[in-house]
Design a protein around this motif. Sequence first.
Motif, PDB file in Angstrom:
ATOM      1  N   CYS A 136      -6.855  -0.851   3.036  1.00 46.44           N
ATOM      2  CA  CYS A 136      -6.316  -1.745   4.086  1.00 46.44           C
ATOM      3  C   CYS A 136      -6.996  -3.114   3.987  1.00 46.44           C
ATOM      4  O   CYS A 136      -6.335  -4.146   4.061  1.00 46.44           O
ATOM      5  CB  CYS A 136      -6.588  -1.176   5.478  1.00 46.44           C
ATOM      6  SG  CYS A 136      -5.965   0.486   5.766  1.00 46.44           S
ATOM      7  N   SER A 141      -5.587  -4.465   7.933  1.00 46.99           N
ATOM      8  CA  SER A 141      -4.954  -5.217   6.835  1.00 46.99           C
ATOM      9  C   SER A 141      -4.528  -6.606   7.308  1.00 46.99           C
ATOM     10  O   SER A 141      -4.681  -7.592   6.579  1.00 46.99           O
ATOM     11  CB  SER A 141      -3.755  -4.447   6.258  1.00 46.99           C
ATOM     12  OG  SER A 141      -2.715  -4.346   7.201  1.00 46.99           O
ATOM     13  N   ASP A 167       2.650  -0.217   4.082  1.00 48.71           N
ATOM     14  CA  ASP A 167       2.377  -1.561   4.596  1.00 48.71           C
ATOM     15  C   ASP A 167       2.456  -2.603   3.475  1.00 48.71           C
ATOM     16  O   ASP A 167       2.156  -2.296   2.314  1.00 48.71           O
ATOM     17  CB  ASP A 167       1.000  -1.613   5.264  1.00 48.71           C
ATOM     18  CG  ASP A 167       0.980  -0.817   6.561  1.00 48.71           C
ATOM     19  OD1 ASP A 167       2.066  -0.517   7.079  1.00 48.71           O
ATOM     20  OD2 ASP A 167      -0.107  -0.493   7.046  1.00 48.71           O
ATOM     21  N   CYS A 208       0.849   4.061   2.894  1.00 52.50           N
ATOM     22  CA  CYS A 208       1.346   3.895   4.266  1.00 52.50           C
ATOM     23  C   CYS A 208       2.608   3.050   4.318  1.00 52.50           C
ATOM     24  O   CYS A 208       3.270   2.987   5.344  1.00 52.50           O
ATOM     25  CB  CYS A 208       0.273   3.226   5.123  1.00 52.50           C
ATOM     26  SG  CYS A 208      -0.205   1.633   4.455  1.00 52.50           S
ATOM     27  N   CYS A 244      -1.411  -2.414   9.414  1.00 49.83           N
ATOM     28  CA  CYS A 244      -2.389  -2.012  10.419  1.00 49.83           C
ATOM     29  C   CYS A 244      -3.266  -3.211  10.793  1.00 49.83           C
ATOM     30  O   CYS A 244      -3.273  -4.236  10.108  1.00 49.83           O
ATOM     31  CB  CYS A 244      -3.255  -0.879   9.870  1.00 49.83           C
ATOM     32  SG  CYS A 244      -4.266  -1.386   8.473  1.00 49.83           S
ATOM     33  N   ASN A 291       0.869  -1.179   0.000  1.00 47.12           N
ATOM     34  CA  ASN A 291       0.000   0.000   0.000  1.00 47.12           C
ATOM     35  C   ASN A 291       0.907   1.231   0.000  1.00 47.12           C
ATOM     36  O   ASN A 291       1.539   1.540   1.019  1.00 47.12           O
ATOM     37  CB  ASN A 291      -0.899  -0.013   1.246  1.00 47.12           C
ATOM     38  CG  ASN A 291      -1.860   1.152   1.255  1.00 47.12           C
ATOM     39  OD1 ASN A 291      -1.703   2.114   0.506  1.00 47.12           O
ATOM     40  ND2 ASN A 291      -2.860   1.073   2.107  1.00 47.12           N
ATOM     41  N   ARG A 320      -9.392   3.228   4.322  1.00 47.79           N
ATOM     42  CA  ARG A 320      -9.467   1.935   5.009  1.00 47.79           C
ATOM     43  C   ARG A 320      -9.880   0.801   4.073  1.00 47.79           C
ATOM     44  O   ARG A 320      -9.601  -0.363   4.338  1.00 47.79           O
ATOM     45  CB  ARG A 320     -10.430   2.016   6.198  1.00 47.79           C
ATOM     46  CG  ARG A 320      -9.883   2.844   7.332  1.00 47.79           C
ATOM     47  CD  ARG A 320      -8.548   2.283   7.733  1.00 47.79           C
ATOM     48  NE  ARG A 320      -8.098   2.746   9.026  1.00 47.79           N
ATOM     49  CZ  ARG A 320      -6.956   2.360   9.576  1.00 47.79           C
ATOM     50  NH1 ARG A 320      -6.163   1.532   8.931  1.00 47.79           N
ATOM     51  NH2 ARG A 320      -6.592   2.808  10.742  1.00 47.79           N
TER      52      ARG A 320
HETATM   53 FE1  FES Z   1      -1.478   0.626   5.854  1.00 46.14          FE
HETATM   54 FE2  FES Z   1      -3.843  -0.053   6.642  1.00 46.14          FE
HETATM   55  S1  FES Z   1      -2.732   1.738   7.230  1.00 46.14           S
HETATM   56  S2  FES Z   1      -2.659  -1.020   5.125  1.00 46.14           S
END
Ligand code: FES
Length: 153
Positions: free
Chosen positions: A131, A67, A41, A39, A64, A36, A128
């Motif tokens: 995520c 996710s 992730d 962020c 998070c 992602n 979200r």
């Molecule tokens: Fe990064 Fe949810 S804040 S995947």
Amino acid sequence: MSALRELYQEVILDHGKTPRNFGRLEQPTGCSHGHNPLCGDTVTIYLKIKDGVVDDITFEGRGCAISMASASMMTEILKGKTVAEVQQMFERFHGLVTTGEQACEGGFDIADLDKLVVLAGVREFPMRVKCATLAWHTLKAALEGKQKEVTVE
Ligand code: FES
């Protein structure tokens, strides 16, 4: 906060803290890496398909609670499903967290989709949604045999 919402949050936190099927899978038939960019992730999905059925599925990643919970629930639900059922489940989950509509009828147990309803609340928050769908988009690429990195944008 309503009791139902509290329960949903508890389920998400539980899966986020203690993810199921977490780890690398030896000799997967499909593997893909998702990212992602908003962020940073990441998630990697390892998939083993045998005779058209998900024999095993695991994931690794860092992200998070939503996710990680989404990836954890996804792996629990998809074990033992046929490839066609996985594709139908992808469409229905995507509908659930974006428009609220669950397009396309599936031949799988509807109780499986009910388990994912805890994530439906993300559709009110576009950031979200990414995520919740990161693991699923990554899974789709693994199913299609794509090794390249998937991003949710
Ligand atoms: Fe990064 Fe949810 S804040 S995947």
